[in-house]
Scaffold this active site. Sequence first.
Site, PDB file in Angstrom:
ATOM      1  N   ASN A 148       0.847  -1.273   0.033  1.00 55.06           N
ATOM      2  CA  ASN A 148      -0.005   0.020   0.083  1.00 55.06           C
ATOM      3  C   ASN A 148       1.018   1.305   0.192  1.00 55.06           C
ATOM      4  O   ASN A 148       0.504   2.417  -0.339  1.00 55.06           O
ATOM      5  CB  ASN A 148      -1.100  -0.028   1.184  1.00 55.06           C
ATOM      6  CG  ASN A 148      -0.474   0.048   2.522  1.00 55.06           C
ATOM      7  OD1 ASN A 148       0.607  -0.467   2.828  1.00 55.06           O
ATOM      8  ND2 ASN A 148      -1.062   0.738   3.508  1.00 55.06           N
ATOM      9  N   SER A 225      -0.402  -7.181   7.295  1.00 57.40           N
ATOM     10  CA  SER A 225      -1.707  -7.561   7.771  1.00 57.40           C
ATOM     11  C   SER A 225      -1.444  -8.223   9.203  1.00 57.40           C
ATOM     12  O   SER A 225      -0.404  -8.663   9.357  1.00 57.40           O
ATOM     13  CB  SER A 225      -2.405  -8.414   6.991  1.00 57.40           C
ATOM     14  OG  SER A 225      -1.663  -9.646   6.858  1.00 57.40           O
ATOM     15  N   THR A 226      -2.279  -8.033  10.115  1.00 58.15           N
ATOM     16  CA  THR A 226      -2.106  -8.655  11.359  1.00 58.15           C
ATOM     17  C   THR A 226      -2.074 -10.175  11.343  1.00 58.15           C
ATOM     18  O   THR A 226      -1.158 -10.618  12.097  1.00 58.15           O
ATOM     19  CB  THR A 226      -3.364  -8.107  12.460  1.00 58.15           C
ATOM     20  OG1 THR A 226      -3.515  -6.751  12.454  1.00 58.15           O
ATOM     21  CG2 THR A 226      -3.364  -8.805  13.801  1.00 58.15           C
ATOM     22  N   GLU A 227      -2.832 -10.648  10.396  1.00 61.07           N
ATOM     23  CA  GLU A 227      -2.645 -12.103  10.398  1.00 61.07           C
ATOM     24  C   GLU A 227      -1.276 -12.551   9.983  1.00 61.07           C
ATOM     25  O   GLU A 227      -0.720 -13.507  10.838  1.00 61.07           O
ATOM     26  CB  GLU A 227      -3.633 -12.689   9.292  1.00 61.07           C
ATOM     27  CG  GLU A 227      -3.772 -13.828   8.972  1.00 61.07           C
ATOM     28  CD  GLU A 227      -4.645 -14.302   7.862  1.00 61.07           C
ATOM     29  OE1 GLU A 227      -5.380 -13.501   7.218  1.00 61.07           O
ATOM     30  OE2 GLU A 227      -4.446 -15.444   7.421  1.00 61.07           O
ATOM     31  N   VAL A 228      -0.630 -12.111   8.931  1.00 62.62           N
ATOM     32  CA  VAL A 228       0.927 -12.448   8.743  1.00 62.62           C
ATOM     33  C   VAL A 228       1.771 -11.859   9.839  1.00 62.62           C
ATOM     34  O   VAL A 228       2.685 -12.658  10.153  1.00 62.62           O
ATOM     35  CB  VAL A 228       1.051 -11.929   7.217  1.00 62.62           C
ATOM     36  CG1 VAL A 228       2.492 -12.151   7.105  1.00 62.62           C
ATOM     37  CG2 VAL A 228       0.320 -12.375   6.129  1.00 62.62           C
ATOM     38  N   GLY A 229       1.483 -10.874  10.226  1.00 58.09           N
ATOM     39  CA  GLY A 229       2.347 -10.121  11.524  1.00 58.09           C
ATOM     40  C   GLY A 229       2.338 -11.075  12.933  1.00 58.09           C
ATOM     41  O   GLY A 229       3.480 -11.522  13.093  1.00 58.09           O
ATOM     42  N   GLU A 246       4.204  -3.437  12.157  1.00 59.33           N
ATOM     43  CA  GLU A 246       3.161  -2.431  11.979  1.00 59.33           C
ATOM     44  C   GLU A 246       2.096  -3.085  11.241  1.00 59.33           C
ATOM     45  O   GLU A 246       2.208  -3.580  10.100  1.00 59.33           O
ATOM     46  CB  GLU A 246       3.812  -1.212  11.083  1.00 59.33           C
ATOM     47  CG  GLU A 246       4.745  -0.397  11.700  1.00 59.33           C
ATOM     48  CD  GLU A 246       4.604   0.380  12.807  1.00 59.33           C
ATOM     49  OE1 GLU A 246       3.158   0.471  13.112  1.00 59.33           O
ATOM     50  OE2 GLU A 246       5.468   1.042  13.480  1.00 59.33           O
ATOM     51  N   CYS A 280      -3.405   1.915   6.372  1.00 64.00           N
ATOM     52  CA  CYS A 280      -3.474   1.343   7.756  1.00 64.00           C
ATOM     53  C   CYS A 280      -4.048   2.316   8.654  1.00 64.00           C
ATOM     54  O   CYS A 280      -4.710   2.129   9.691  1.00 64.00           O
ATOM     55  CB  CYS A 280      -2.131   0.827   8.234  1.00 64.00           C
ATOM     56  SG  CYS A 280      -0.760   1.926   8.233  1.00 64.00           S
ATOM     57  N   GLU A 453       7.777   2.937  14.910  1.00 70.09           N
ATOM     58  CA  GLU A 453       9.105   3.399  13.983  1.00 70.09           C
ATOM     59  C   GLU A 453       9.065   4.934  14.047  1.00 70.09           C
ATOM     60  O   GLU A 453       8.461   5.456  14.571  1.00 70.09           O
ATOM     61  CB  GLU A 453       8.508   3.076  12.530  1.00 70.09           C
ATOM     62  CG  GLU A 453       8.496   1.305  12.463  1.00 70.09           C
ATOM     63  CD  GLU A 453       8.454   0.905  10.901  1.00 70.09           C
ATOM     64  OE1 GLU A 453       7.213   1.451  10.526  1.00 70.09           O
ATOM     65  OE2 GLU A 453       9.084   0.269  10.366  1.00 70.09           O
TER      66      GLU A 453
END
Length: 473
Positions: A148, A225-229, A246, A280, A453
């Site tokens: 993004n 994404s939160t899922e992959v994070g 993030e 985000c 960050e």
Amino acid sequence: MSVGIAVAADPSVTRGAGGSHTVVNPATGRAIGEVPLADAAETDAAIARANEAFPAWKAVAPGERARLLRAFAAAVDAHIEELAQLEVANSGHTVGNARWEAGNVRDVLNYYSASPERMMGKQIPVPGGVDITFREPLGVVGVIVPWNFPMPIAGWGFGPALAAGNTVVLKPAELTPLTALRIAELAREAGLPESVFIVIPGKGSVVGQRFVDNPTVRKVCFTGSTEVGKQIMAGCARQVKPVTLELGGKNATIVFADTDLDKAAASAPYAVFDNAGQDCCARSRVLVQRSVYDEFLDKFAAAVRGVKVLDPASADAEMGPLISAGHRDSVARYLDGVEIATTGTAPDGADFAGGFWMPPSVVLPRSVTDAVWREEVFGPVVAMMPFEDEAEAIAMANDTEYGLSGSIFTSDVGRALRVARGVQSGNLSVNSHSSVRYWTPFGGYKQSGLGRELGPNATDAFTEEKNVFIATD
Ligand code: NAD
């Protein structure tokens, strides 16, 4: 539009054996190039090269590392327009945004070029000797970037990581590799030593996974994404490897009755439809005090219909297309069965027939359990609901697993501060929507992330703190 993709024989760019990805212009749906993808062996070889380059990079004198980072910033600055045009073609970003994004990479490099000479430790009073601390770089840092914001998010990782004396391997998102590849070439042209900064295009499950599993990578800096994070955090736990995460957001704009409604309504569309809502920090929930709800909705709907959804290459464009057909389908599902208060426009000319366009919409959920109210839509859809009082506004804003950003519109300074302290988010703005400045910290509460960050302390996250005691007795 056709974009030339320079395939230089540059060791700072790995182009490999893991197949290839056809890069598509989201505004037209047309292919604009082919980028080879690295496989696991190539990724490991690049990580090994970055590791070999680490001791010499760590040993570069602080002033010289600062000079090289400023030269890198100057090279980016000299290519702002080229980088912006690449991003317009690859990501569908409006040209105004894309120029800002390239400029942000330059600014982040300049800002952190001041760090090498300021990597100071402490002297701590102790009996019997002297106690001093050192900030030491970690080694090879793996930066994983989403589609993004390909340029800024890459820079927020590699800028402070390089300044702190680490070498960097960076994986752009499969869909949007072009600007990262060009920036790696600019780093080499600016004089960064070979293999200090390597860009490795490839799949998350291949290249990104090697960053997690290869023990030579000493930190993973992930945005996505939160899922992959969560998977990355679990994978890194196996080696107690530090991570910065993030992740997603479901952010709220809170509009109190005492605010300037015209001003709030005029700005709210851009807080969610910038980058077509693929942000985000998008304020995809708007909470409005019930006494002004109808009046605000009228003004907000008019402002949404005025958003200029145009060819992203046009100087007037305020919003472009979504990144892919698949993503547009997943965003469109949030409109099923929901009351739509208003819909804006999207281009319909022959040139754009194959593009991934979607007009902006304002929807009115029936309940706070509706998916459009709870989930990160990541597209041009904003949901609006009323609240009664301050306490309810804070409770509704916090009724989410996320906590990244948010905006508060009120003319009461005390209320602004109470609500800003009450909302569990890392980045809040009052009577405005700004949340990202490279010199202020950025990051999320709850499932929006881990760590921060940017800002003055970002280099700390790319170092270990070492304590040394010297006996004087
Ligand atoms: P994504 O999680 O699908 O992918 C992000 C990156 O991770 C990509 O480079 C992808 O290739 C890689 N990846 C995927 N699977 C992996 C794996 N198993 N191991 C290692 N790497 C893997 O996210 P996306 O769809 O590209 O981006 C959108 C998401 O990013 C949204 O949820 C958005 O909120 C989030 N985001 C967060 C911030 C922030 O600063 N908090 C900023 C921008 C985007």
